[in-house]
Design a protein around this motif. Sequence first.
Motif, short mmCIF file in Angstrom:
data_model
loop_
_atom_site.label_atom_id
_atom_site.label_comp_id
_atom_site.label_asym_id
_atom_site.label_seq_id
_atom_site.Cartn_x
_atom_site.Cartn_y
_atom_site.Cartn_z
N VAL A 1 0.84 -1.21 0.00
CA VAL A 1 0.00 0.00 0.00
C VAL A 1 0.87 1.25 0.00
CG1 VAL A 1 -1.70 1.30 1.36
CG2 VAL A 1 -1.93 -1.19 1.13
N ARG A 2 1.96 1.23 0.74
CA ARG A 2 2.86 2.40 0.79
C ARG A 2 3.47 2.68 -0.56
NH1 ARG A 2 8.37 2.79 4.49
NH2 ARG A 2 8.85 5.00 4.04
N ALA A 3 3.81 1.63 -1.32
CA ALA A 3 4.38 1.83 -2.65
C ALA A 3 3.38 2.50 -3.59
CB ALA A 3 4.85 0.50 -3.22
N ARG A 4 2.10 2.24 -3.38
CA ARG A 4 1.08 2.81 -4.27
C ARG A 4 0.55 4.15 -3.74
NH1 ARG A 4 -2.75 -2.45 -5.68
NH2 ARG A 4 -1.09 -3.76 -6.57
N GLN A 5 0.37 4.26 -2.41
CA GLN A 5 -0.20 5.47 -1.80
C GLN A 5 0.68 5.90 -0.63
OE1 GLN A 5 -4.07 3.34 -1.28
NE2 GLN A 5 -4.92 5.27 -2.07
N PRO A 6 1.80 6.53 -0.91
CA PRO A 6 2.73 6.89 0.19
C PRO A 6 2.17 7.92 1.17
CG PRO A 6 3.45 7.85 -1.89
CD PRO A 6 2.33 6.93 -2.24
N ASP A 7 1.17 8.71 0.76
CA ASP A 7 0.61 9.75 1.62
C ASP A 7 -0.65 9.30 2.34
OD1 ASP A 7 2.63 11.44 0.79
OD2 ASP A 7 1.45 12.17 -0.93
N LEU A 8 -0.96 8.01 2.34
CA LEU A 8 -2.17 7.53 3.00
C LEU A 8 -2.05 7.72 4.50
CD1 LEU A 8 -4.91 6.04 2.43
CD2 LEU A 8 -3.69 3.93 2.99
N PRO A 9 -3.02 8.42 5.17
CA PRO A 9 -2.89 8.68 6.62
C PRO A 9 -2.85 7.41 7.46
CG PRO A 9 -4.53 10.13 5.62
CD PRO A 9 -4.16 9.11 4.58
N GLU A 10 -3.56 6.35 7.03
CA GLU A 10 -3.61 5.13 7.83
C GLU A 10 -2.25 4.48 7.99
OE1 GLU A 10 -5.70 6.05 5.63
OE2 GLU A 10 -7.73 5.89 6.44
N LEU A 11 -1.30 4.83 7.11
CA LEU A 11 0.04 4.23 7.23
C LEU A 11 0.68 4.59 8.57
CD1 LEU A 11 1.40 4.89 3.63
CD2 LEU A 11 0.79 2.68 4.61
N ARG A 12 0.36 5.76 9.14
CA ARG A 12 0.99 6.23 10.36
C ARG A 12 0.04 6.12 11.57
NH1 ARG A 12 2.50 8.85 5.98
NH2 ARG A 12 4.73 9.27 5.66
N THR A 13 -1.24 5.79 11.32
CA THR A 13 -2.19 5.74 12.44
C THR A 13 -2.65 4.33 12.78
OG1 THR A 13 -4.05 6.14 10.94
CG2 THR A 13 -3.00 8.07 11.95
N GLN A 14 -2.72 3.44 11.82
CA GLN A 14 -3.26 2.11 12.05
C GLN A 14 -2.14 1.16 12.46
OE1 GLN A 14 -6.31 1.16 12.27
NE2 GLN A 14 -7.22 3.11 11.59
N ARG A 15 -2.27 0.58 13.68
CA ARG A 15 -1.25 -0.30 14.21
C ARG A 15 -1.70 -1.78 14.21
NH1 ARG A 15 2.59 2.36 17.37
NH2 ARG A 15 2.25 4.62 17.56
N ALA A 16 -2.99 -2.06 14.08
CA ALA A 16 -3.50 -3.44 14.18
C ALA A 16 -3.24 -4.19 12.87
CB ALA A 16 -4.98 -3.43 14.49
N SER A 17 -2.62 -5.36 12.97
CA SER A 17 -2.40 -6.19 11.77
C SER A 17 -3.74 -6.59 11.13
CB SER A 17 -1.61 -7.44 12.16
OG SER A 17 -0.34 -7.09 12.68
#
Length: 454
Positions: free
Chosen positions: A426-442
């Motif tokens: 997901v980071r490779a496709r959407q590096p600015d997605l907010p959930e990347l830094r807020t969502q901790r649950a696998s």
Amino acid sequence: MNTASKYDRSAILGYAWTRARAAAAAAAGESVRLHIGAAMRAAWSEAKAVAAAAMVPQPAQQQQANAGLPGAGACEVCGRPLTAPVSIEAGIGPVCRSHGHARRQLSIFDNRSDYRVELAGDVICVTDLNLGGRSVTNDAEGVIRDLAEAGYDLARMPVIYRDSQRNWDELVVKDGVFAGFRHLDTARKEALRAIAKGLDVPPPEMVEQPCQQHQACAAQEEAAAPAAEPEEVEVVQYGRAVFTRGGDRITFRGQVTGGGAAGPGHVAAYRAYGDSVPVRMFQDNRSGSQRSGSCTWRLEPDTVYWISNVAMDSRRSGAVGLSTLDGGLRILGVDACEAERRRVWPLQAEAHDDAQARRREDEARRIEAERALAEERRVAREALAEMNAEAAARIKAEGQPRVADLPKLTGTAKQVAYALQIRDAVRARQPDLPELRTQRASRYWIENHRRALR
């Protein structure tokens, strides 16, 4: 004093209905309901008058005088003397009546049948003329009595009759009187073929009278003319269904059995090798509930048919093919019907086989491609599962790897290993997605973004 129970209510109602219909027709098509009241009053008046006249005793001198009048006790058609009370009352003998001559209408309550008698070999064939009187079915006792008076040997000659619905049955005679009805068997059906071949002969001991001379002359002239070639009638039975062919006149009569569970049939005509159209019913003789009776279809020559829901007995139904090609009438099974269609439409059958082969090849290719795709996906799933197992083992042994600017994930080692792969995709496709830094649950990444791995 007469009471209402002494009157034939059904005859009175039928007469009133006839008068009402005639009055409605004379009044430029008015409704019958507007005239039924007056017709009922007139019918009851005439019924009472007839009953009153019947109760008046006739002096013996008057009876003797009437007996001596010219024509009294003689047939109105041929002039032969009459001896039976019924014939004297009607004014016409049984022989002339059986030949279709009109009998004198005594009153609205004279409920005898109108019929014609023909001979086919030793079989007496009675046809209901349906001229407004009782049907032969309801007047069977009187018909047998008339035949006995006419001199027919009922002990030796079976009697069959065609009712007003054009169906043939047998009148059973025991000791010279009517004893019931019976369906025609194979031997009786030969009589129908004989009638179609022109084997009818006059009734026995028919004495020609002067008033019949012009009929005899006409018959001699007709006999001198060249006779047309008689048509042979072919009758084929399948279960409770009957197929009949006389020349180009072909019929199929299907019976309803088992309280409507089987029959009468569904008829389809083949117009091409793989194309059939339904055939409309010609005559529906089923009961109001459609749980008994029969239906008739008119079929065409040089045609192949498929007929389903044919009553075999009171419980079973079946399907059958029929060929009217080459002037015949042949019952066909499934394989025989297929062979007949191939014989009639060979090019269409060949094209149909080629199309079927192409469809089979396309289906085989589709199945092979789906199998290959399924195998590819299975290998990918196994490789991913193996990769996840290795990553889970490293995480369990060394801990979760640190990714810059991203939080650690929570869950089991297998969940974390799988969720890390998803988050990286997901980071490779959407590096600015907010959930990347807020969502901790696998669990979040597995349930919402696992499609990113595809």
